[in-house]
Design a protein around this motif. Sequence first.
Motif, short mmCIF file in Angstrom:
data_model
loop_
_atom_site.label_atom_id
_atom_site.label_comp_id
_atom_site.label_asym_id
_atom_site.label_seq_id
_atom_site.Cartn_x
_atom_site.Cartn_y
_atom_site.Cartn_z
N SER A 59 0.82 -1.22 0.00
CA SER A 59 0.00 0.00 0.00
C SER A 59 0.84 1.27 0.00
CB SER A 59 -0.94 0.00 1.20
OG SER A 59 -0.20 -0.03 2.41
N SER A 60 1.98 1.22 0.68
CA SER A 60 2.85 2.41 0.72
C SER A 60 4.12 2.22 -0.10
CB SER A 60 3.22 2.73 2.17
OG SER A 60 3.91 1.65 2.76
N ASN A 61 4.24 1.08 -0.78
CA ASN A 61 5.42 0.74 -1.59
C ASN A 61 6.71 0.95 -0.79
OD1 ASN A 61 6.65 -0.26 -3.85
ND2 ASN A 61 6.91 1.75 -4.80
N THR A 62 6.73 0.38 0.41
CA THR A 62 7.85 0.52 1.33
C THR A 62 8.47 -0.83 1.61
OG1 THR A 62 6.67 2.34 2.39
CG2 THR A 62 8.49 1.39 3.62
N LEU A 63 9.79 -0.87 1.69
CA LEU A 63 10.51 -2.08 2.10
C LEU A 63 11.15 -1.79 3.44
CD1 LEU A 63 11.53 -4.93 1.32
CD2 LEU A 63 13.55 -3.82 0.37
N ILE A 64 10.76 -2.58 4.46
CA ILE A 64 11.31 -2.40 5.80
C ILE A 64 11.86 -3.72 6.32
CG2 ILE A 64 9.75 -0.50 6.34
CD1 ILE A 64 8.21 -2.46 8.14
N ALA A 65 12.71 -3.63 7.30
CA ALA A 65 13.24 -4.82 7.98
C ALA A 65 12.79 -4.76 9.43
CB ALA A 65 14.76 -4.85 7.89
N ILE A 66 12.22 -5.86 9.91
CA ILE A 66 11.80 -5.91 11.30
C ILE A 66 12.38 -7.15 11.96
CG2 ILE A 66 9.66 -4.66 10.83
CD1 ILE A 66 8.14 -7.28 11.10
N ARG A 67 12.48 -7.12 13.28
CA ARG A 67 12.97 -8.26 14.04
C ARG A 67 11.96 -9.40 13.97
NH1 ARG A 67 13.72 -3.86 17.73
NH2 ARG A 67 15.93 -3.33 17.86
N THR A 68 12.46 -10.62 14.09
CA THR A 68 11.57 -11.79 14.11
C THR A 68 10.62 -11.70 15.30
OG1 THR A 68 13.27 -13.11 13.04
CG2 THR A 68 11.51 -14.30 14.12
N SER A 69 11.09 -11.21 16.43
CA SER A 69 10.21 -11.09 17.61
C SER A 69 9.06 -10.13 17.35
CB SER A 69 11.03 -10.64 18.82
OG SER A 69 11.60 -9.37 18.60
N GLU A 70 9.30 -9.09 16.56
CA GLU A 70 8.23 -8.15 16.21
C GLU A 70 7.29 -8.77 15.17
OE1 GLU A 70 10.82 -4.10 16.94
OE2 GLU A 70 10.85 -5.06 14.99
N ALA A 71 7.84 -9.53 14.24
CA ALA A 71 7.01 -10.20 13.23
C ALA A 71 6.07 -11.21 13.86
CB ALA A 71 7.90 -10.87 12.19
N CYS A 72 6.48 -11.80 14.98
CA CYS A 72 5.63 -12.77 15.68
C CYS A 72 4.41 -12.10 16.28
CB CYS A 72 6.42 -13.48 16.77
SG CYS A 72 7.64 -14.63 16.13
N GLN A 73 4.41 -10.79 16.47
CA GLN A 73 3.29 -10.06 17.05
C GLN A 73 2.33 -9.51 16.00
OE1 GLN A 73 2.86 -10.08 20.34
NE2 GLN A 73 4.71 -11.29 20.42
N ILE A 74 2.63 -9.74 14.71
CA ILE A 74 1.78 -9.29 13.61
C ILE A 74 1.11 -10.53 13.02
CG2 ILE A 74 1.72 -8.16 11.36
CD1 ILE A 74 4.27 -6.67 12.22
N PHE A 75 -0.21 -10.52 12.95
CA PHE A 75 -0.96 -11.67 12.46
C PHE A 75 -1.52 -11.39 11.08
CE2 PHE A 75 -0.90 -11.82 17.05
CZ PHE A 75 -0.40 -13.09 17.26
N VAL A 76 -1.42 -12.38 10.21
CA VAL A 76 -1.82 -12.23 8.81
C VAL A 76 -2.74 -13.38 8.38
CG1 VAL A 76 0.28 -10.98 8.17
CG2 VAL A 76 0.23 -13.47 7.98
N GLU A 77 -3.41 -13.17 7.25
CA GLU A 77 -4.21 -14.19 6.58
C GLU A 77 -3.80 -14.22 5.12
OE1 GLU A 77 -8.25 -13.04 7.11
OE2 GLU A 77 -8.28 -13.59 9.23
#
Length: 78
Positions: A59-77
């Motif tokens: 949506s924002s055409n952005t590439l970011i890097a996040i920690r695995t611990s932070e990715a575990c707190q984001i839920f997707v489908e």
Amino acid sequence: MQKSFSLAILAIGEKAVISAASSNEIPSKFLEMGLLPGSLVEIKHKAPFNGPIGIHIHSSNTLIAIRTSEACQIFVEK
């Protein structure tokens, strides 16, 4: 109805839509960059040994890097 799972589980190249994020654990800067419920994200890179995960936010055409611990707190489908 699809089941939500952690963003950290996705493999490189997979796309998913964010369904929820633990706002207590996620820094507000990620929300400002577009990691919001309903956003389509794609895994671009995964560093070895539980290193950072590169995520493309469509949506924002952005590439970011996040920690695995932070990715575990984001839920997707898918």
